[in-house]
Design an enzyme around this catalytic site. Structure first.
Site, PDB file in Angstrom:
ATOM      1  N   HIS A   5     104.441  77.316 175.383  1.00  0.00           N
ATOM      2  CA  HIS A   5     104.638  75.872 175.351  1.00  0.00           C
ATOM      3  C   HIS A   5     103.449  75.131 175.955  1.00  0.00           C
ATOM      4  O   HIS A   5     102.929  75.523 177.001  1.00  0.00           O
ATOM      5  CB  HIS A   5     105.930  75.486 176.086  1.00  0.00           C
ATOM      6  CG  HIS A   5     107.168  75.826 175.335  1.00  0.00           C
ATOM      7  ND1 HIS A   5     107.779  77.057 175.431  1.00  0.00           N
ATOM      8  CD2 HIS A   5     107.903  75.111 174.441  1.00  0.00           C
ATOM      9  CE1 HIS A   5     108.850  77.088 174.641  1.00  0.00           C
ATOM     10  NE2 HIS A   5     108.944  75.918 174.035  1.00  0.00           N
TER      11      HIS A   5
ATOM     12  N   ASP B 244     104.081  75.192 171.548  1.00  0.00           N
ATOM     13  CA  ASP B 244     105.017  74.170 171.079  1.00  0.00           C
ATOM     14  C   ASP B 244     105.002  72.936 171.982  1.00  0.00           C
ATOM     15  O   ASP B 244     104.590  72.987 173.139  1.00  0.00           O
ATOM     16  CB  ASP B 244     106.440  74.731 171.060  1.00  0.00           C
ATOM     17  CG  ASP B 244     106.670  75.700 169.913  1.00  0.00           C
ATOM     18  OD1 ASP B 244     105.688  76.079 169.241  1.00  0.00           O
ATOM     19  OD2 ASP B 244     107.838  76.084 169.692  1.00  0.00           O
ATOM     20  N   ASP B 245     105.486  71.821 171.411  1.00  0.00           N
ATOM     21  CA  ASP B 245     105.893  70.611 172.135  1.00  0.00           C
ATOM     22  C   ASP B 245     104.756  69.700 172.573  1.00  0.00           C
ATOM     23  O   ASP B 245     105.011  68.697 173.238  1.00  0.00           O
ATOM     24  CB  ASP B 245     106.748  70.955 173.370  1.00  0.00           C
ATOM     25  CG  ASP B 245     108.054  71.632 173.007  1.00  0.00           C
ATOM     26  OD1 ASP B 245     108.373  71.704 171.801  1.00  0.00           O
ATOM     27  OD2 ASP B 245     108.751  72.100 173.922  1.00  0.00           O
TER      28      ASP B 245
ATOM     29  N   HIS C 186     106.363  70.424 164.517  1.00  0.00           N
ATOM     30  CA  HIS C 186     107.556  70.741 165.300  1.00  0.00           C
ATOM     31  C   HIS C 186     108.514  69.556 165.199  1.00  0.00           C
ATOM     32  O   HIS C 186     109.278  69.297 166.133  1.00  0.00           O
ATOM     33  CB  HIS C 186     107.173  71.031 166.749  1.00  0.00           C
ATOM     34  CG  HIS C 186     108.148  71.898 167.484  1.00  0.00           C
ATOM     35  ND1 HIS C 186     108.857  72.916 166.890  1.00  0.00           N
ATOM     36  CD2 HIS C 186     108.549  71.889 168.789  1.00  0.00           C
ATOM     37  CE1 HIS C 186     109.632  73.502 167.781  1.00  0.00           C
ATOM     38  NE2 HIS C 186     109.475  72.892 168.933  1.00  0.00           N
TER      39      HIS C 186
ATOM     40  N   HIS D 269     111.513  66.144 167.654  1.00  0.00           N
ATOM     41  CA  HIS D 269     112.023  67.383 168.237  1.00  0.00           C
ATOM     42  C   HIS D 269     113.550  67.449 168.176  1.00  0.00           C
ATOM     43  O   HIS D 269     114.210  68.001 169.056  1.00  0.00           O
ATOM     44  CB  HIS D 269     111.548  67.553 169.686  1.00  0.00           C
ATOM     45  CG  HIS D 269     111.634  68.970 170.173  1.00  0.00           C
ATOM     46  ND1 HIS D 269     112.741  69.477 170.830  1.00  0.00           N
ATOM     47  CD2 HIS D 269     110.761  69.993 170.107  1.00  0.00           C
ATOM     48  CE1 HIS D 269     112.544  70.742 171.147  1.00  0.00           C
ATOM     49  NE2 HIS D 269     111.334  71.088 170.712  1.00  0.00           N
TER      50      HIS D 269
END
Length: 295
Positions: free
Chosen positions: A228, A83-84, A134, A138
């Site tokens: 992540h 993620d991210d 995502h 965010h």
């Protein structure tokens, strides 16, 4: 003395000839053999994500939302998800590790990061990994009105399509939370829910040893591991995690591949038994024409 010097000169000349002309050719042959060996190994099993069929259209032709928080329990498959990202430092490190072990993964990217580092978006895509949404900024979708959710979802779709030529097929709402507006937009944009069953907690102060132990104790057939892109702990743990799971006989797949491999009979049974579950924070009104499947 002159004779010894002459012999030494001849031997030195022969050594140079061997290293320049003969030894490199044999080394090249060795590299060629290794290249041929590795080229016979398929990097991504089955199909690439962009070639998979539409994921959120049911057999009756109606739009549905499929929630994937774990794959088929009968298959020794694992999905690594990050993620991210993309991240200017850690994305390259993750890609290097995945490339070395010939493992596919799914990167749930954030739009502002993708716009800031488009070259890493393209690199992830070009190396055969799947890109999921995502959201653009965010933000927690359940805290946003409908119009802002439209922007968070559809602006991300447009950006990734501009960079790769492919629309993402999965969305992972920040915090795993969504509501009926989110579901409506997922249906409109051909998106499935991509959740997880193992949280690495790499965003906390957990040590690499504890993190690895926790994942390995929890992993099972069809597990989806949340990591992540930007976590030094994940980069440190990733090689040993992959090696250990491979020794246990697991195969790594993308989220789309895991969804396609999921048991269709189990899917139908979940629907008939009305056992579909939603993420925390989901809302379902009687008039809403949508349903969520869990595997």
């Amino acid at each position: 003395m002159l004779r010894l010097g002459y012999i030494a000169l001849v031997l030195g000349f022969a050594f140079v000839i061997f290293n320049v002309c003969i030894k490199p050719s044999s080394a090249l042959e060795g590299r060629a053999e290794n290249a041929e060996k590795w080229s016979s190994i398929s990097f991504i099993p089955d199909e690439l994500p962009e070639n998979l069929v539409e994921l959120n259209i049911g057999d009756d032709g109606n739009a549905i939302v499929r929630e994937l928080r774990r794959g088929n329990h009968k298959l020794k498959e694992i999905a690594l998800t990050f993620d991210d990202g993309p991240h200017p430092i850690y994305t390259s490190k993750i890609l290097s590790i995945l490339r070395y072990y010939r493992v596919p993964a799914t990167f749930f990217m954030v739009g502002v990061q993708a716009e800031r580092y488009p070259e890493w978006v393209k690199m992830v895509f070009q190396e055969g990994h799947e890109i999921g949404s995502h959201t653009y900024d965010h933000f927690r979708l359940v805290d946003l009105p409908y119009d802002e959710q439209v922007y968070q979802i559809e602006e991300f779709q447009r950006l990734i399509h501009t960079l790769t030529g492919v629309y993402p097929k999965f969305i992972r709402p920040p915090g795993g939370r969504y509501n009926k507006f989110t579901v409506e937009l997922m249906n409109q944009n051909g998106l499935a829910l991509g959740l997880w069953d193992i949280n690495s907690k790499d965003g906390t102060d957990v040590s690499s040893e504890k993190m690895l132990r926790s994942i390995l104790e929890s992993v099972q057939n069809g597990s989806i591991i949340l990591l992540h892109d930007g976590s030094p702990t994940s980069v440190e743990v990733l090689p040993l995690l992959i090696e250990t799971l491979k020794r246990r006989g697991f195969q790594f797949v993308t989220m789309s591949q895991m969804l396609i491999h999921s048991n269709s009979e189990l899917l139908a049974k979940a629907d008939s038994d009305n056992r579909g579950t939603s993420s925390p924070g989901s809302e379902k009104s009687p008039e809403a024409k949508w349903k969520v499947y869990s595997y």
